[in-house]
Design a protein around this motif. Structure first.
Motif, PDB file in Angstrom:
ATOM      1  N   MET A   1      42.182  -6.050 -10.319  1.00 31.14           N
ATOM      2  CA  MET A   1      40.936  -6.109  -9.581  1.00 31.14           C
ATOM      3  C   MET A   1      40.669  -4.738  -8.965  1.00 31.14           C
ATOM      4  N   GLN A   4      36.336  -2.514  -5.082  1.00 28.93           N
ATOM      5  CA  GLN A   4      35.145  -3.244  -4.633  1.00 28.93           C
ATOM      6  C   GLN A   4      35.364  -4.747  -4.696  1.00 28.93           C
ATOM      7  N   GLY A   5      35.999  -5.206  -5.756  1.00 30.66           N
ATOM      8  CA  GLY A   5      36.290  -6.628  -5.872  1.00 30.66           C
ATOM      9  C   GLY A   5      37.191  -7.117  -4.754  1.00 30.66           C
ATOM     10  N   LYS A   9      36.075  -9.805  -1.490  1.00 27.11           N
ATOM     11  CA  LYS A   9      36.764 -11.047  -1.142  1.00 27.11           C
ATOM     12  C   LYS A   9      36.817 -11.256   0.367  1.00 27.11           C
TER      13      LYS A   9
END
Length: 83
Positions: A1, A4-5, A9
């Motif tokens: 991941m 940014q991912g 979250k």
């Protein structure tokens, strides 16, 4: 991941928290409040000092969240944010 991912979250929504508005890490601190503070001219340091529950990544996450949702809105022509 990617980074940014991972940061995205941190933004959560739940019908039982702030009526489903996007908030930081499940806390009762809406993304829209971070934007309002930044728009009022507060620096990241000011925000973190005034709201010790927040972390620097929370501010970054809020900005990424809004940016991504604006891109989707532009592509689809629909409102996605729930402020």
């Amino acid at each position: 991941m990617n980074n940014q991912g991972r940061l995205l979250k941190r933004i959560t929504t739940s019908p039982g928290v702030m009526s489903g508005r996007p908030v930081i890490r499940g806390l009762r601190f809406p993304v829209s409040n971070i934007l309002a503070l930044l728009a009022a001219g507060l620096s990241q340091t000011d925000i973190l000092e005034q709201h010790p529950i927040l972390e620097a990544d929370d501010i970054t996450s809020a900005l990424i969240y809004v940016s991504k949702n604006q891109q989707l809105k532009n592509e689809k022509g629909t409102e996605i944010l729930n402020f």
